[in-house]
Design a protein around this motif. Structure first.
Motif, PDB file in Angstrom:
ATOM      1  N   TYR A 198       0.950  -0.893  -0.706  1.00 28.68           N
ATOM      2  CA  TYR A 198       0.382   0.122  -0.424  1.00 28.68           C
ATOM      3  C   TYR A 198       0.924   1.569  -0.348  1.00 28.68           C
ATOM      4  O   TYR A 198       1.190   2.358  -0.838  1.00 28.68           O
ATOM      5  N   ILE A 199       1.906   1.215   1.104  1.00 23.43           N
ATOM      6  CA  ILE A 199       2.477   2.998   0.871  1.00 23.43           C
ATOM      7  C   ILE A 199       3.024   2.976  -0.054  1.00 23.43           C
ATOM      8  O   ILE A 199       3.310   4.292  -0.648  1.00 23.43           O
ATOM      9  N   GLU A 200       4.157   1.143  -1.040  1.00 20.91           N
ATOM     10  CA  GLU A 200       4.348   2.335  -2.242  1.00 20.91           C
ATOM     11  C   GLU A 200       3.256   2.326  -3.104  1.00 20.91           C
ATOM     12  O   GLU A 200       3.920   3.177  -3.742  1.00 20.91           O
ATOM     13  N   GLN A 201       2.633   1.567  -3.100  1.00 21.66           N
ATOM     14  CA  GLN A 201       1.552   2.320  -4.358  1.00 21.66           C
ATOM     15  C   GLN A 201       1.343   3.911  -4.290  1.00 21.66           C
ATOM     16  O   GLN A 201       0.900   4.408  -5.061  1.00 21.66           O
ATOM     17  N   ILE A 202       1.269   4.017  -2.439  1.00 21.09           N
ATOM     18  CA  ILE A 202       0.330   5.685  -2.601  1.00 21.09           C
ATOM     19  C   ILE A 202       1.842   6.219  -2.746  1.00 21.09           C
ATOM     20  O   ILE A 202       1.561   7.719  -3.616  1.00 21.09           O
ATOM     21  N   TYR A 203       2.658   5.983  -2.773  1.00 21.87           N
ATOM     22  CA  TYR A 203       3.506   6.635  -2.859  1.00 21.87           C
ATOM     23  C   TYR A 203       3.964   7.206  -4.581  1.00 21.87           C
ATOM     24  O   TYR A 203       4.163   8.116  -4.708  1.00 21.87           O
ATOM     25  N   LEU A 204       3.757   5.997  -5.747  1.00 24.02           N
ATOM     26  CA  LEU A 204       3.599   5.900  -7.059  1.00 24.02           C
ATOM     27  C   LEU A 204       3.006   6.870  -6.624  1.00 24.02           C
ATOM     28  O   LEU A 204       2.810   7.500  -8.506  1.00 24.02           O
ATOM     29  N   LEU A 205       1.656   6.657  -6.883  1.00 26.59           N
ATOM     30  CA  LEU A 205       0.470   7.125  -7.252  1.00 26.59           C
ATOM     31  C   LEU A 205       0.549   8.638  -7.308  1.00 26.59           C
ATOM     32  O   LEU A 205       0.308   9.455  -7.664  1.00 26.59           O
ATOM     33  N   ILE A 206       0.450   8.951  -5.501  1.00 26.80           N
ATOM     34  CA  ILE A 206       1.433  10.320  -5.887  1.00 26.80           C
ATOM     35  C   ILE A 206       2.041  11.435  -6.585  1.00 26.80           C
ATOM     36  O   ILE A 206       1.972  12.222  -6.905  1.00 26.80           O
ATOM     37  N   GLU A 207       3.436  10.431  -6.316  1.00 25.23           N
ATOM     38  CA  GLU A 207       4.281  11.178  -7.215  1.00 25.23           C
ATOM     39  C   GLU A 207       3.983  11.105  -9.232  1.00 25.23           C
ATOM     40  O   GLU A 207       4.231  12.078  -9.295  1.00 25.23           O
ATOM     41  N   ASN A 208       3.534  10.472  -9.234  1.00 22.85           N
ATOM     42  CA  ASN A 208       2.798  10.477 -10.757  1.00 22.85           C
ATOM     43  C   ASN A 208       1.025  11.476 -10.773  1.00 22.85           C
ATOM     44  O   ASN A 208       1.203  11.064 -11.503  1.00 22.85           O
ATOM     45  N   LYS A 209       0.394  11.318 -10.099  1.00 23.02           N
ATOM     46  CA  LYS A 209      -0.777  12.048 -10.234  1.00 23.02           C
ATOM     47  C   LYS A 209      -0.870  13.333  -8.967  1.00 23.02           C
ATOM     48  O   LYS A 209      -1.410  13.970  -9.646  1.00 23.02           O
ATOM     49  N   GLY A 210      -0.129  13.434  -8.497  1.00 27.30           N
ATOM     50  CA  GLY A 210       0.184  14.324  -7.109  1.00 27.30           C
ATOM     51  C   GLY A 210      -1.248  14.275  -6.008  1.00 27.30           C
ATOM     52  O   GLY A 210      -0.966  14.750  -4.790  1.00 27.30           O
ATOM     53  N   TYR A 211      -1.849  12.682  -6.788  1.00 26.78           N
ATOM     54  CA  TYR A 211      -3.074  12.756  -5.474  1.00 26.78           C
ATOM     55  C   TYR A 211      -3.135  10.730  -5.685  1.00 26.78           C
ATOM     56  O   TYR A 211      -2.349  10.269  -6.255  1.00 26.78           O
ATOM     57  N   ALA A 212      -3.575  10.239  -4.671  1.00 24.60           N
ATOM     58  CA  ALA A 212      -4.302   9.105  -4.243  1.00 24.60           C
ATOM     59  C   ALA A 212      -4.912   9.162  -3.292  1.00 24.60           C
ATOM     60  O   ALA A 212      -5.590   8.914  -2.382  1.00 24.60           O
ATOM     61  N   ARG A 213      -5.987   8.675  -4.586  1.00 24.78           N
ATOM     62  CA  ARG A 213      -8.289   8.509  -3.677  1.00 24.78           C
ATOM     63  C   ARG A 213      -7.819   7.099  -3.507  1.00 24.78           C
ATOM     64  O   ARG A 213      -7.585   6.463  -3.935  1.00 24.78           O
ATOM     65  N   VAL A 214      -8.507   6.327  -2.480  1.00 29.57           N
ATOM     66  CA  VAL A 214      -9.194   5.044  -2.432  1.00 29.57           C
ATOM     67  C   VAL A 214      -9.287   4.504  -3.798  1.00 29.57           C
ATOM     68  O   VAL A 214      -9.041   2.573  -3.956  1.00 29.57           O
ATOM     69  N   SER A 215     -10.330   5.222  -4.377  1.00 28.84           N
ATOM     70  CA  SER A 215     -10.792   4.340  -5.813  1.00 28.84           C
ATOM     71  C   SER A 215      -9.607   3.818  -6.897  1.00 28.84           C
ATOM     72  O   SER A 215      -9.203   3.131  -7.093  1.00 28.84           O
ATOM     73  N   ASP A 216      -8.430   5.053  -6.919  1.00 30.42           N
ATOM     74  CA  ASP A 216      -7.108   4.621  -7.532  1.00 30.42           C
ATOM     75  C   ASP A 216      -6.249   3.646  -7.260  1.00 30.42           C
ATOM     76  O   ASP A 216      -5.690   2.576  -6.899  1.00 30.42           O
ATOM     77  N   ILE A 217      -6.024   3.966  -5.463  1.00 31.69           N
ATOM     78  CA  ILE A 217      -5.679   2.429  -4.665  1.00 31.69           C
ATOM     79  C   ILE A 217      -5.961   0.915  -4.977  1.00 31.69           C
ATOM     80  O   ILE A 217      -5.860   0.195  -4.696  1.00 31.69           O
ATOM     81  N   ALA A 218      -7.195   1.127  -5.019  1.00 38.57           N
ATOM     82  CA  ALA A 218      -7.744  -0.048  -5.087  1.00 38.57           C
ATOM     83  C   ALA A 218      -8.363  -0.905  -6.297  1.00 38.57           C
ATOM     84  O   ALA A 218      -7.386  -1.239  -6.415  1.00 38.57           O
ATOM     85  N   GLU A 219      -7.593   0.162  -7.502  1.00 40.23           N
ATOM     86  CA  GLU A 219      -6.890   0.094  -8.956  1.00 40.23           C
ATOM     87  C   GLU A 219      -6.331  -0.793  -9.055  1.00 40.23           C
ATOM     88  O   GLU A 219      -5.508  -1.773  -9.554  1.00 40.23           O
ATOM     89  N   SER A 220      -5.337   0.389  -8.637  1.00 43.10           N
ATOM     90  CA  SER A 220      -3.376   0.255  -8.412  1.00 43.10           C
ATOM     91  C   SER A 220      -3.162  -1.139  -7.313  1.00 43.10           C
ATOM     92  O   SER A 220      -2.569  -2.242  -8.238  1.00 43.10           O
ATOM     93  N   LEU A 221      -3.900  -1.988  -7.244  1.00 40.96           N
ATOM     94  CA  LEU A 221      -3.609  -3.230  -5.939  1.00 40.96           C
ATOM     95  C   LEU A 221      -4.617  -4.704  -6.446  1.00 40.96           C
ATOM     96  O   LEU A 221      -4.242  -5.655  -6.119  1.00 40.96           O
ATOM     97  N   SER A 222      -5.573  -3.975  -7.351  1.00 46.54           N
ATOM     98  CA  SER A 222      -6.573  -4.980  -7.042  1.00 46.54           C
ATOM     99  C   SER A 222      -7.678  -5.774  -6.505  1.00 46.54           C
ATOM    100  O   SER A 222      -7.824  -6.630  -6.013  1.00 46.54           O
ATOM    101  N   VAL A 223      -7.672  -4.967  -5.494  1.00 52.83           N
ATOM    102  CA  VAL A 223      -8.469  -4.956  -4.261  1.00 52.83           C
ATOM    103  C   VAL A 223      -9.823  -4.055  -4.013  1.00 52.83           C
ATOM    104  O   VAL A 223      -9.795  -2.948  -4.542  1.00 52.83           O
ATOM    105  N   HIS A 224     -10.457  -4.314  -3.069  1.00 53.35           N
ATOM    106  CA  HIS A 224     -11.817  -3.737  -2.998  1.00 53.35           C
ATOM    107  C   HIS A 224     -11.653  -2.909  -2.706  1.00 53.35           C
ATOM    108  O   HIS A 224     -10.499  -2.679  -1.538  1.00 53.35           O
ATOM    109  N   PRO A 225     -12.534  -1.331  -2.273  1.00 57.67           N
ATOM    110  CA  PRO A 225     -11.999  -0.034  -1.461  1.00 57.67           C
ATOM    111  C   PRO A 225     -12.248  -0.370  -0.023  1.00 57.67           C
ATOM    112  O   PRO A 225     -11.694   0.441   0.080  1.00 57.67           O
ATOM    113  N   SER A 226     -13.305  -0.905   0.122  1.00 57.15           N
ATOM    114  CA  SER A 226     -13.109  -0.876   1.668  1.00 57.15           C
ATOM    115  C   SER A 226     -12.206  -1.689   2.061  1.00 57.15           C
ATOM    116  O   SER A 226     -11.795  -1.383   3.233  1.00 57.15           O
ATOM    117  N   SER A 227     -11.536  -2.892   1.939  1.00 58.55           N
ATOM    118  CA  SER A 227     -10.093  -3.398   2.344  1.00 58.55           C
ATOM    119  C   SER A 227      -9.272  -2.415   2.122  1.00 58.55           C
ATOM    120  O   SER A 227      -8.135  -1.904   2.810  1.00 58.55           O
TER     121      SER A 227
END
Ligand code: MN
Length: 142
Positions: free
Chosen positions: A9-38
C-alpha cells in the motif's frame, strides 16, 4: 516495521502521489486490484501507524515517515527489476517476480544486490561473460 501488505500500500500510494499528485481510495484499489473497503481499512491502519494522514472527504497525504518508507520501497522495487533485467530474466517475468520477492529480502540482501548491479554495469565485459555462460547452459539443455 510495516507488514508485506502495508508495504504494498505504501509503495502504491507513494507512486500514485508521485505520478498523479494525489492518491484516492479508488485509485489505490485499482492499482492493487482490491476492493475499496479493504483500502479504507488499510489506510486507517496506516494513519494510526503514522505513515499517512487520511481525511474521508479530503483524501490522504503521506507523513514524512510515510514518504521516507515509500521512497525506499520504490527504490527496492526498481533495483530488483533492474537486477533481474540485467541477469537476463525474460521481460514477461520481471514484474511478477519482483512483486513475489521484494517483501521477503533483508535490506542486507538488497544492498548486496545493489553491489552486483553496480559490478555488472561498470564493465560490459562482465555482462558478456555472464551471457556466454547462459548460452552454454542453454545449449546443454537442448
Ligand atoms: Mn512492488
Amino acid at each position: 516495521m510495516p507488514t508485506p501488505s502495508m508495504e504494498d500500500y505504501i509503495e502504491q500510494i507513494y507512486l500514485l502521489i508521485e505520478n498523479k499528485g494525489y492518491a484516492r481510495v479508488s485509485d489505490i484499489a485499482e492499482s492493487l486490484s482490491v476492493h475499496p473497503s479493504s483500502v479504507t481499512k488499510m489506510v486507517q491502519k496506516l494513519d494510526k501507524d503514522d505513515y499517512l494522514i487520511y481525511e474521508r472527504y479530503r483524501g490522504l497525504i503521506l507523513t514524512p515517515k510515510g514518504r521516507k518508507v515509500g521512497k525506499r520501497l520504490v527504490y527496492r522495487h526498481d533495483l530488483l527489476e533492474q537486477f533481474l533485467r540485467l541477469i537476463g530474466v525474460k521481460e514477461e517475468n520481471i514484474y511478477e517476480d519482483v512483486e513475489g520477492i521484494e517483501h521477503h529480502l533483508s535490506w542486507d540482501s538488497i544492498d548486496r544486490i545493489g553491489d552486483i548491479v553496480q559490478f555488472l554495469e561498470e564493465d560490459s565485459e562482465r555482462i558478456n561473460a555472464l551471457k556466454f555462460i547462459q548460452q552454454q547452459n542453454d545449449k546443454n539443455e537442448e
